[in-house]
Design an enzyme around this catalytic site. Structure first.
Site, PDB file in Angstrom:
ATOM      1  N   ARG A 429      61.120 -46.203 -39.144  1.00 40.24           N
ATOM      2  CA  ARG A 429      61.305 -44.752 -39.261  1.00 40.24           C
ATOM      3  C   ARG A 429      60.244 -44.119 -38.371  1.00 40.24           C
ATOM      4  NH1 ARG A 429      58.500 -41.033 -42.439  1.00 40.24           N
ATOM      5  NH2 ARG A 429      59.515 -38.990 -42.380  1.00 40.24           N
ATOM      6  N   GLU A 462      58.346 -50.187 -41.141  1.00 40.70           N
ATOM      7  CA  GLU A 462      57.328 -49.139 -41.096  1.00 40.70           C
ATOM      8  C   GLU A 462      57.861 -47.741 -41.430  1.00 40.70           C
ATOM      9  OE1 GLU A 462      54.092 -50.543 -37.955  1.00 40.70           O
ATOM     10  OE2 GLU A 462      55.935 -49.879 -36.973  1.00 40.70           O
ATOM     11  N   HIS A 463      57.047 -47.004 -42.190  1.00 44.84           N
ATOM     12  CA  HIS A 463      57.062 -45.540 -42.327  1.00 44.84           C
ATOM     13  C   HIS A 463      58.208 -44.965 -43.154  1.00 44.84           C
ATOM     14  CE1 HIS A 463      54.004 -45.781 -39.320  1.00 44.84           C
ATOM     15  NE2 HIS A 463      54.829 -46.041 -38.316  1.00 44.84           N
ATOM     16  N   GLU A 484      53.359 -50.559 -41.713  1.00 43.79           N
ATOM     17  CA  GLU A 484      52.595 -49.327 -41.895  1.00 43.79           C
ATOM     18  C   GLU A 484      53.378 -48.449 -42.859  1.00 43.79           C
ATOM     19  OE1 GLU A 484      51.893 -47.501 -38.139  1.00 43.79           O
ATOM     20  OE2 GLU A 484      50.596 -49.097 -37.414  1.00 43.79           O
TER      21      GLU A 484
END
Length: 821
Positions: A429, A462-463, A484
């Protein structure tokens, strides 16, 4: 945009005529013929009889278009027929480079083939979306550079020389890179990752491997380094339990294009082609529907699939008004040149029936403006068949929500079928680009696994707004995880799980109903950019005996003051909340073994805690290890009543302290069930005096051997810069500081923090009045931590020389050098 479709008959006629012309070609080829194949204008097929200068010119023109084209629409593939090519190529975004031989050695690039990060001054953390496969590189310089981050796979590569996985900035500092993937490859000499934050290897062979930053996982490599997690953070798995290598395009013995589909491998070690050609099956290109963006539609693709065709996507953007449906067993779907599928009307981009042996690889799925329930769905909801003898395989699949424009997808990848093998995913994302924002490019889940016995290698997620990975099926296995959590959480109340009772959503969540699951080498990182947000645990799994997680790392990259990841797994592990001290930035847990819900017994109380001040900024702790009915998983360290870190052994170094200050400590032990002991005895210590006033460094200069990086970085007072040798530690490396005039001093500090393994393994200190005559060492010792303090009898001199006397695979680097009187 999609144009009208050529008829199946005309496409077949074109393919047949071109194949016939190709197989009979004998004369030297012209560069103008390179992009006139059945694969369309964005695929260049080079012949060794083409002038090398012309090939290099085409490659340079593509690179000049793609070097900074992170969210552009151009897509390219450069393919090389068997032979030798003395060319130099730099590879940019959305570019696929491949050899068309049966084996990697059939195509040899003898000039150079590199990915650098010059466009970002050596920072490769955004070098995404490119690939290389099935060829040999014999670099004329002796080394190949592959400075990449996510979604940049290397497969079936043979490098005759050294391989570097990073680039240098303009000051010759190693610039960051953030994750990469290499499989089924051989490097004849050394691989140097340097500043690569994390990396995944599978079934590779190399002479030596040169270090690790936060998380390096190697599965099935021939001669990997020793498993030394957490320092260096190597996770080594001896063999690959089950895998199918990615299919690839090649030219068969009759001179025709074919796609080779490797066979299933079990308990594999080393490359698939070590003893000859990779075992597998060849499929003629005439069994494929070649989807080109200027002609193909969802309807034409589905029509071909329904007739039993395989599917090859040429480079380009494919806007879809319907789902591409894979319904036949053993269907091969292969993308070249990073083809990108965008569902325009909120449908699933591609779905797979609950059938055996489907293979999908080399595709970027990009969310469209209307919310899709998922972008790729493997097996319908409720899939239950056993595919263990012929599993579906997914390789080099990348998913994006936002970045190139606003996009929406509830889940990027959903796996419902059993026994699926995933081999390299980046599920992203977007945190930058266009169409980004907490309520703009919404995607709740990156990966959802509902099937049983699913195995994934090289998982980057991620995200996403909620769980990055949600695993509901039993028997799952993950080898390497990099994640992350979202940057853009606006406030804590917007990001609460378990009906608003728990801070944040764990990145890696194994559902409470799962009874068997195992994972190796998990790294979860935070950068809460917009608010002081907390995440209770980066990883959350059921506490049952069938759950095992090996080698976990949390990193605080940066963020708003007050933000943190509080624990690593199931409320175990210290918090990460700042860049300094080093324990505030990185925490690890070596092992988690579920113990069953019946364990309520806490570990014994840690005993005999002692605290010893070893410098003006460091206190070392030690204690008698605790015992537990199941097993102690770690210890929480409290300074003056506040949790400051964790340890998996019975010692801890607390750094970044203030000189001449009293600190008090207690320690608590934990087990896998989350039971925590009472606090140990209290131990106190007073940090040493700072040793007088730090000398003013104005006008000071430095020289080094080896000559590398910027020596002045160790004297500039900037904690974001450093000097480094740029090579492994060996005895005799040194730096000399000229203090401009004669000074009197009795202490110095060599600060290597930030890259905590880069401290001198041994050292000698010399002084001189003229910079030529040094005499005997005034001090020597063995480095044991990233901050080295050296005390000695008062000396008066102008020059100080520090010689590194140890050996290590890490580089020697110095953030700051200070002298005290």
């Amino acid at each position: 945009m999609i144009k009208k479709v050529l008829s199946a008959v005309s496409v077949m006629a074109m393919a047949t005529s071109l194949l016939t012309a190709f197989s009979g070609a004998a004369a030297a080829a012209s560069i103008s013929d390179a992009n006139t194949t059945i694969f369309g204008p964005n695929v260049y097929v080079f012949d060794p009889t083409m002038p090398a200068a012309d090939i290099e010119s085409v490659a340079t023109n593509i690179f000049n278009t793609q070097e900074t084209n992170q969210f552009g629409t151009q897509r390219y593939a450069m393919l090389f027929k068997p032979g030798t090519y003395n060319v130099n190529i730099r590879e940019g975004f959305y570019t696929h480079i491949g050899g068309l031989g049966q084996n990697p050695g059939d195509v040899n690039i003898t000039g150079g083939l590199n990915v650098d990060a010059k466009w970002a001054n050596g920072n490769a953390t955004q070098n995404f979306w490119r690939s290389i496969e099935n060829l040999k590189v014999t670099p004329s310089s002796g080394k190949m550079r592959w400075a990449v981050s996510q979604a940049a796979p290397m497969r079936r590569l043979q490098v005759q020389g050294n391989l570097e996985l990073f680039d240098f900035d303009s000051n010759f500092n190693a610039g960051w890179a953030s994750g990469g993937y290499m499989a089924d490859s051989i490097v004849s000499s050394k691989i140097t990752p340097a500043s690569q934050q994390q990396w995944f290897n599978r079934n590779d062979q190399y002479a030596t491997w040169g270090g690790s930053v936060w998380n390096t996982v190697m599965v099935g490599d021939t001669t990997p380094p020793a498993a030394t997690f957490p320092d260096p953070p190597y996770t080594i798995v001896d063999s690959t339990p089950v895998v199918r290598e990615k299919p690839y395009l090649y030219i068969n013995g009759s001179g025709q294009y074919s796609v080779f589909v490797p066979s299933l491998r079990t308990n594999a070690k080393g490359v698939s082609w070590a003893s000859g050609s990779t075992p597998g099956t060849s499929i003629s290109i005439d069994q494929f529907y070649i989807a080109r963006p200027e002609t193909a539609t969802a309807a034409s693709i589905n029509s071909a699939l329904s007739q039993g065709k395989h599917l090859l996507f040429a480079p380009g953007i494919f806007h879809l008004n319907d789902t591409i449906r894979i319904t036949n067993a053993n269907t091969v779907v292969l993308g070249i040149g990073m083809p990108t599928l965008i569902p325009d009307n909120g449908k699933i981009a591609m779905s797979v029936s609950d059938v055996d042996g489907v293979n999908i690889s080399g595709i970027l799925f990009d969310a469209g403006p209307s919310n899709s329930p998922s972008l790729l769905e493997v097996g319908p909801t409720g899939s239950s068949l056993n595919h263990s003898s012929n599993p579906t395989s997914l390789q080099d699949l990348f998913f994006r929500v936002g970045g190139a424009g606003a996009g929406l997808a509830d889940t990027d990848l959903k796996i419902n079928s059993n026994n699926v093998i995933g081999d390299h995913f980046w599920i992203w994302r977007a945190d930058h680009g266009t169409g980004t924002g907490w309520a703009v490019n919404v995607s709740n889940y990156g990966l959802v696994v509902n099937g049983n016995d699913v195995t994934i290698y090289g998982l980057f997620v991620e995200h996403h707004n909620k769980y990055q990975t949600l695993w509901n099926g039993n028997g799952g296995r993950t080898y390497f995880y990099q994640s992350e959590i979202p940057y853009d959480v606006p406030n804590q109340s917007s990001w609460m799980s378990k009906n608003g009772t728990e801070n944040g959503y764990p990145s890696y969540k194994v559902a409470d109903t799962v009874t068997t699951h195992e994972a190796w080498g998990l790294g979860v990182y935070s950068f809460f950019r917009d608010a002081a947000v907390k995440l209770d645990s980066a990883i959350e799994v059921p506490n049952v005996t069938g759950i095992k997680v090996h080698h976990m790392t949390d990193i605080w990259l940066s963020g708003t003051a007050g933000s943190e990841i509080t624990h690593i797994i199931n409320n175990i592990g210290g918090r990460v909340y700042a860049n300094s001290p080093s324990t505030a930035m990185r925490q690890t847990v070596a092992e988690f073994q579920g113990s069953g819900t019946g364990d309520t017994q806490p570990p014994s109380i840690p005993a005999n805690l002692t605290a010893t001040a070893v410098s003006s900024s460091q206190i070392n702790l030690s204690w008698t290890a605790s015992t537990d009915n199941v097993g102690v998983t770690g210890y929480d360290i409290y300074r003056n009543g506040t949790l400051v870190g964790g340890s998996t052994s019975n010692s801890y170094s607390d750094t970044g302290l203030t000189a001449s200050t009293t600190y008090s400590y207690t320690v608590k032990a934990k087990d896998a069930a989350g039971n925590v002991s009472a606090a140990s005895n209290t131990a106190s210590a007073i940090t040493q005096a700072a040793g007088g006033t730090v000398l003013d460094r104005t006008g000071w200069t430095a020289t080094t051997s080896p000559v590398n990086s910027t020596p002045a970085n160790m004297l500039d007072g900037n904690m974001t810069t450093r000097w480094t040798t740029g090579t492994n530690m060996v005895p005799g490396q040194y730096f000399i500081v000229d203090m401009n005039t004669s000074k009197t001093f009795n202490r110095l500090t060599i600060d290597c923090t930030g890259n905590n393994n880069d401290y001198a393994r041994g050292y000698q200190v010399f002084v001189s009045s003229d910079g030529t005559n040094w005499g005997s060492a005034i001090a020597s010792g063995t480095g044991t931590a990233p901050l080295i303090t050296v005390n000695f009898a008062s000396k008066t001199a102008r020059y100080i020389k520090v010689v590194q006397t140890g050996t290590a695979t890490n580089w020697w680097s110095v953030r700051e050098f200070n002298v005290y009187n």
